[in-house]
Design an enzyme around this catalytic site. Structure first.
Site, PDB file in Angstrom:
ATOM      1  N   ASP A   1      -1.920   6.831   6.179  1.00  0.00           N
ATOM      2  CA  ASP A   1      -2.956   5.914   5.690  1.00  0.00           C
ATOM      3  C   ASP A   1      -3.226   4.934   6.830  1.00  0.00           C
ATOM      4  O   ASP A   1      -2.401   4.074   7.119  1.00  0.00           O
ATOM      5  CB  ASP A   1      -2.423   5.183   4.449  1.00  0.00           C
ATOM      6  CG  ASP A   1      -3.352   4.062   3.979  1.00  0.00           C
ATOM      7  OD1 ASP A   1      -4.445   3.889   4.549  1.00  0.00           O
ATOM      8  OD2 ASP A   1      -2.969   3.358   3.010  1.00  0.00           O
TER       9      ASP A   1
ATOM     10  N   TRP B   1       0.839  -1.207   0.000  1.00  0.00           N
ATOM     11  CA  TRP B   1       0.000   0.000   0.000  1.00  0.00           C
ATOM     12  C   TRP B   1       0.865   1.245   0.000  1.00  0.00           C
ATOM     13  O   TRP B   1       0.527   2.233  -0.651  1.00  0.00           O
ATOM     14  CB  TRP B   1      -0.986  -0.013   1.163  1.00  0.00           C
ATOM     15  CG  TRP B   1      -1.956  -1.152   1.087  1.00  0.00           C
ATOM     16  CD1 TRP B   1      -2.087  -2.182   1.972  1.00  0.00           C
ATOM     17  CD2 TRP B   1      -2.930  -1.394   0.045  1.00  0.00           C
ATOM     18  NE1 TRP B   1      -3.071  -3.043   1.549  1.00  0.00           N
ATOM     19  CE2 TRP B   1      -3.608  -2.594   0.379  1.00  0.00           C
ATOM     20  CE3 TRP B   1      -3.292  -0.726  -1.126  1.00  0.00           C
ATOM     21  CZ2 TRP B   1      -4.623  -3.139  -0.410  1.00  0.00           C
ATOM     22  CZ3 TRP B   1      -4.310  -1.270  -1.923  1.00  0.00           C
ATOM     23  CH2 TRP B   1      -4.952  -2.450  -1.566  1.00  0.00           C
TER      24      TRP B   1
ATOM     25  N   LYS C   1     -12.538  -1.684   6.493  1.00  0.00           N
ATOM     26  CA  LYS C   1     -11.776  -2.594   7.348  1.00  0.00           C
ATOM     27  C   LYS C   1     -12.158  -2.425   8.807  1.00  0.00           C
ATOM     28  O   LYS C   1     -12.481  -3.386   9.472  1.00  0.00           O
ATOM     29  CB  LYS C   1     -10.280  -2.391   7.146  1.00  0.00           C
ATOM     30  CG  LYS C   1      -9.879  -2.982   5.800  1.00  0.00           C
ATOM     31  CD  LYS C   1      -8.503  -2.679   5.338  1.00  0.00           C
ATOM     32  CE  LYS C   1      -8.304  -3.307   3.966  1.00  0.00           C
ATOM     33  NZ  LYS C   1      -7.592  -2.445   3.045  1.00  0.00           N
TER      34      LYS C   1
END
Ligand SMILES: *Cc1c(COP(=O)(O)O)cnc(C)c1O
Length: 361
Positions: free
Chosen positions: A172, A103, A196
């Site tokens: 993030d 990511w 999530k």
């Protein structure tokens, strides 16, 4: 009662049962309107109340001071990979990123569309099994970027990197949103796909310090500017009302449980229950993450061989322990134990893993 399994998927992921029950109860008649929240105007007073409360709850739970804008955006965390550099760029300056996994790499790739990027530290040579320690961003960076939790590898930042006051720190936190208590005011920008640790797919939480909203170039498309959404409280166009509503219920639930500090205590107990199994297995289970970087949210581990790993995933399924297959980049197994996974569910998994070892080694 509907059948419910223990869901360890990495995302979209399990949601708190009381949240789903409340949504079910209100599905046909939301707030006495005789309509579902999916059917009413985003300008209605009933929806507006949910919308404004949802943003206030983010601030309250995270203890954010005045001067932050909470936004609900679309396009997932992946859209923020380019909206961050687009909105925070400073001509002549480079952003600095820490590369802690796939990511992070995707975020770095998008940032490069806007100019050079400094990759300050990386754990790639160790297959991202740890968080680089003693990271220190420099004064001349346009902004600093970290990935708070690395979903695939099961690593998480457990310290604040050093960032000069003049450099905005961006994180993030898609897979560790509100998992532990931190001084969130140390961040200038945080973003997280909801699916999530908060709600359903389709909405991204973005929190931005207001003084940064003026950095975006004039000729940026309206919908790509954070300032557009910030000025209209994310009601510039139709927001994903349903997803925001579920996020709001999920935060109500978190608040009832005692907020982030209470959640952290439970999360630590959950993670410990599984790491104890790994550490006590005499090497049968091998954790991927280095102990100082272990995630509270994604527990990654290998078994002695791939056949056993497959068997273990299947045997788990038979016991209603779902979603335990690891990501292909790490292999093995992964248990995602986000805020909505109960301690009870984790204990069932821990017991299963102990039994599986006894029967198969
Ligand atoms: C899942 C994930 C993403 C991608 O989120 P999307 O909402 O699917 O774009 C980004 N960063 C992290 C840390 C993630 O876990």
């Amino acid at each position: 009662m509907a059948k419910r399994v223990y869901n360890f998927y990495a995302g979209p992921a399990t949601l708190p049962l009381p949240v789903l029950e409340r949504a079910r109860d209100e599905l046909l008649d939301f707030a006495g309107t005789g309509m579902s929240v999916m059917e009413i105007s985003h300008r209605s007073k009933e929806y507006d109340k949910v919308h404004m409360e949802s943003m206030a709850l983010v601030k309250e739970l995270m203890g954010l001071k005045d001067g932050y804008k909470v936004m609900w955006l679309q396009g997932g965390a992946s859209t923020q990979f380019y909206q961050v550099p687009l909105n925070l760029q400073v001509p002549g300056k480079k952003p600095q990123y820490v590369n802690t996994g796939v990511w992070s790499k995707k975020a770095i790739k998008e940032a490069k569309l806007y100019g050079e990027v400094d990759v300050l530290a990386s754990s790639e040579s160790g297959n991202f099994s740890y968080i680089p320690q003693d990271v220190k961003f420099s004064e001349d960076a346009s902004y600093a970027h970290i990935t708070g939790n690395n979903t695939i590898y099961g690593t998480e930042w457990h310290y604040m990197p050093k960032v000069p006051d003049s450099v905005p720190l961006v994180a993030d936190i898609s897979s560790n949103l509100m998992d532990k208590n931190e001084d969130f005011n140390k961040y200038a920008v945080i973003y997280a796909g909801a699916q999530k640790n908060l709600g359903p797919a389709g909405v991204t939480l973005v929190v931005v310090r207001e003084d940064l909203l003026g950095r975006v170039p004039e000729n940026t498309p309206t919908m790509q500017k954070w300032s557009t959404m910030a000025a209209k409280d994310s009601l510039f166009n139709t927001p994903p009302c349903w997803a925001i509503y579920i996020c709001k219920l999920s935060m109500d639930h978190l608040k009832e449980m005692g907020g982030i500090p209470a959640m952290e205590r439970i999360n630590r107990e959950k993670a410990k229950a599984l790491y104890d199994v790994i550490d006590g297995s005499g090497g049968f289970y091998k954790g991927h993450a280095r102990p100082d970087s272990r995630s509270l949210m994604n527990i990654t581990f290998r078994l002695p061989n791939e056949d056993l790993e497959k068997m273990c995933v299947e045997a788990g399924k038979a016991k209603e322990l779902i979603g335990l297959k690891g990501h292909r980049d790490v292999g093995g197994m992964r248990a995602s134990i986000y805020n909505a996974m109960t301690l009870e569910g984790v204990k069932v998994l821990a017991e299963f893993l102990r039994e599986f070892q006894d029967e198969n080694q």
